[in-house]
Write a protein that holds these residues in place. Structure first.
Motif, PDB file in Angstrom:
ATOM      1  N   PHE A 128       6.855   9.943  12.633  1.00  0.00           N
ATOM      2  CA  PHE A 128       6.182   9.788  11.339  1.00  0.00           C
ATOM      3  C   PHE A 128       6.750  10.766  10.312  1.00  0.00           C
ATOM      4  N   LEU A 129       6.970  12.012  10.724  1.00  0.00           N
ATOM      5  CA  LEU A 129       7.461  13.025   9.789  1.00  0.00           C
ATOM      6  C   LEU A 129       8.870  12.698   9.298  1.00  0.00           C
ATOM      7  N   THR A 130       9.748  12.277  10.194  1.00  0.00           N
ATOM      8  CA  THR A 130      11.090  11.892   9.755  1.00  0.00           C
ATOM      9  C   THR A 130      11.037  10.669   8.853  1.00  0.00           C
ATOM     10  N   GLY A 131      10.042   9.808   9.076  1.00  0.00           N
ATOM     11  CA  GLY A 131       9.869   8.660   8.189  1.00  0.00           C
ATOM     12  C   GLY A 131       9.473   9.084   6.784  1.00  0.00           C
ATOM     13  N   VAL A 132       8.632  10.124   6.681  1.00  0.00           N
ATOM     14  CA  VAL A 132       8.257  10.656   5.368  1.00  0.00           C
ATOM     15  C   VAL A 132       9.484  11.185   4.634  1.00  0.00           C
ATOM     16  N   ALA A 142       6.102   4.304   8.546  1.00  0.00           N
ATOM     17  CA  ALA A 142       6.794   4.200   9.825  1.00  0.00           C
ATOM     18  C   ALA A 142       6.626   2.798  10.393  1.00  0.00           C
ATOM     19  N   PHE A 143       5.409   2.231  10.261  1.00  0.00           N
ATOM     20  CA  PHE A 143       5.185   0.850  10.681  1.00  0.00           C
ATOM     21  C   PHE A 143       6.057  -0.097   9.872  1.00  0.00           C
ATOM     22  N   GLN A 144       6.056   0.106   8.553  1.00  0.00           N
ATOM     23  CA  GLN A 144       6.823  -0.767   7.662  1.00  0.00           C
ATOM     24  C   GLN A 144       8.313  -0.722   7.977  1.00  0.00           C
ATOM     25  N   LEU A 145       8.840   0.484   8.164  1.00  0.00           N
ATOM     26  CA  LEU A 145      10.271   0.641   8.407  1.00  0.00           C
ATOM     27  C   LEU A 145      10.691  -0.056   9.691  1.00  0.00           C
ATOM     28  N   TYR A 146       9.903   0.154  10.743  1.00  0.00           N
ATOM     29  CA  TYR A 146      10.237  -0.485  12.017  1.00  0.00           C
ATOM     30  C   TYR A 146      10.129  -2.004  11.913  1.00  0.00           C
ATOM     31  N   PHE A 195      -2.188   8.332   5.815  1.00  0.00           N
ATOM     32  CA  PHE A 195      -2.115   6.903   6.091  1.00  0.00           C
ATOM     33  C   PHE A 195      -0.795   6.326   5.596  1.00  0.00           C
ATOM     34  N   ALA A 196      -0.355   6.750   4.409  1.00  0.00           N
ATOM     35  CA  ALA A 196       0.897   6.240   3.853  1.00  0.00           C
ATOM     36  C   ALA A 196       2.089   6.626   4.720  1.00  0.00           C
ATOM     37  N   GLY A 197       2.077   7.871   5.242  1.00  0.00           N
ATOM     38  CA  GLY A 197       3.171   8.303   6.102  1.00  0.00           C
ATOM     39  C   GLY A 197       3.251   7.485   7.373  1.00  0.00           C
ATOM     40  N   ALA A 198       2.089   7.256   8.006  1.00  0.00           N
ATOM     41  CA  ALA A 198       2.076   6.452   9.224  1.00  0.00           C
ATOM     42  C   ALA A 198       2.408   4.997   8.924  1.00  0.00           C
ATOM     43  N   SER A 256       0.823  -1.210   0.000  1.00  0.00           N
ATOM     44  CA  SER A 256       0.000   0.000   0.000  1.00  0.00           C
ATOM     45  C   SER A 256       0.854   1.255   0.000  1.00  0.00           C
ATOM     46  N   VAL A 257       1.952   1.243   0.764  1.00  0.00           N
ATOM     47  CA  VAL A 257       2.829   2.406   0.837  1.00  0.00           C
ATOM     48  C   VAL A 257       3.407   2.726  -0.533  1.00  0.00           C
TER      49      VAL A 257
END
Length: 268
Positions: free
Chosen positions: A184-188, A36-40, A30-33, A12-13
């Motif tokens: 979340f923002l740093t993940g974006v 962050a889930f995906q990266l972790y 939703f993609a930004g959040a 989805s991301v």
């Protein structure tokens, strides 16, 4: 964690980031959040795979993630996220460089102000090394710059007395809640490979868009279950040394679970 959570959310991301011009604000949020889930899940997942594989041969590798959702500041976040890299950078770059600069302080500069400048510069250099470790690309440079700004602002606020070194429980909870959107923002920034794409993300997040991807379709129940699984995983970690799970643990200076943590030891 790696195959079910990270790889599932990545679909989805990738789709949303590939269609930012046709995605409305809720979908982009939703993609930004979700990233962050995906990266972790991806990072900590293959770290757990490596630690588990090493354990089969009797090698105990150090824990790399400590209840990341409980971070109550930039410094605390660096202790919890990829702690092995952060510890190496602190021990072999930040402290030696700060000490070197202090030893060569010109006499005309006051000690207190010069020390602060040395610490800020050492933080900048360390953040850039961490960014370069991830890759020599625009997004990693901006991401490292953002980490440096967060760490510097936090240090200045501590010096001004705006942030206590031992905050109360209520203040700690507030700081933890404030760190989640920062994460979340740093993940974006980490995810956007160019300034143009980052601009498209921000415009799509705050601007109206009629030709939008259905957010309700993307945020299907499977992704809410994935998010719940990430939330549970982010609030606990496995203490390999003592062979137990530690849940709801605040991490102190030396990265150890507090005495009041809820622990569960697997039965063999």
């Amino acid at each position: 964690k790696k195959l079910i959570i990270a790889d599932t959310v990545a679909q989805s991301v990738d789709y949303i980031y590939g269609n930012l011009a046709h995605t409305a604000g809720p979908g982009i949020l939703f993609a930004g959040a979700a990233f962050a889930f995906q990266l972790y899940a991806d990072f900590s997942g293959y770290t757990d795979i490596g630690r588990g594989s090493a354990l089969l041969f009797g090698v105990r590798l150090p824990e790399n993630f400590y209840s990341t959702l409980f971070a109550h500041g930039g410094t605390d976040w660096s202790r919890r996220w990829h702690s092995t890299l952060q510890t190496w950078v602190k021990d072999y770059l930040y402290f030696p460089m700060t000490e070197f600069l202090l030893k060569h302080r010109p006499q005309r500069f006051p000690l207190k102000g010069y020390t602060l400048c040395c610490q800020i510069f050492s933080k900048y250099f360390s953040a850039m090394v961490v960014a370069l470790w991830h890759g020599a690309a625009f997004n990693f440079f901006i991401w490292g710059l953002a980490l440096w700004v967060i760490a510097t602002v936090e240090s200045l606020m501590k010096m001004a007395g705006l942030i206590r070194r031992n905050p109360s429980t209520g203040r700690r909870v507030f700081n933890t809640a404030a760190m989640i959107p920062v994460f979340f923002l740093t993940g974006v920034i980490f995810r956007c490979p160019s300034l143009e794409i980052l601009g498209d993300y921000m415009r799509g997040l705050f601007g109206p868009n009629s030709n939008s991807v259905s957010f309700l379709h993307l945020a299907s129940p499977v992704y809410w279950r994935v998010g719940l699984a990430y939330l549970i995983d982010g609030l606990c970690y496995y203490d390999l040394k003592n062979n137990r799970y530690v849940v709801f643990a605040y991490i102190h200076e030396k990265i150890r679970p507090c005495s009041g943590a809820i622990a569960w030891r697997p039965q063999h």
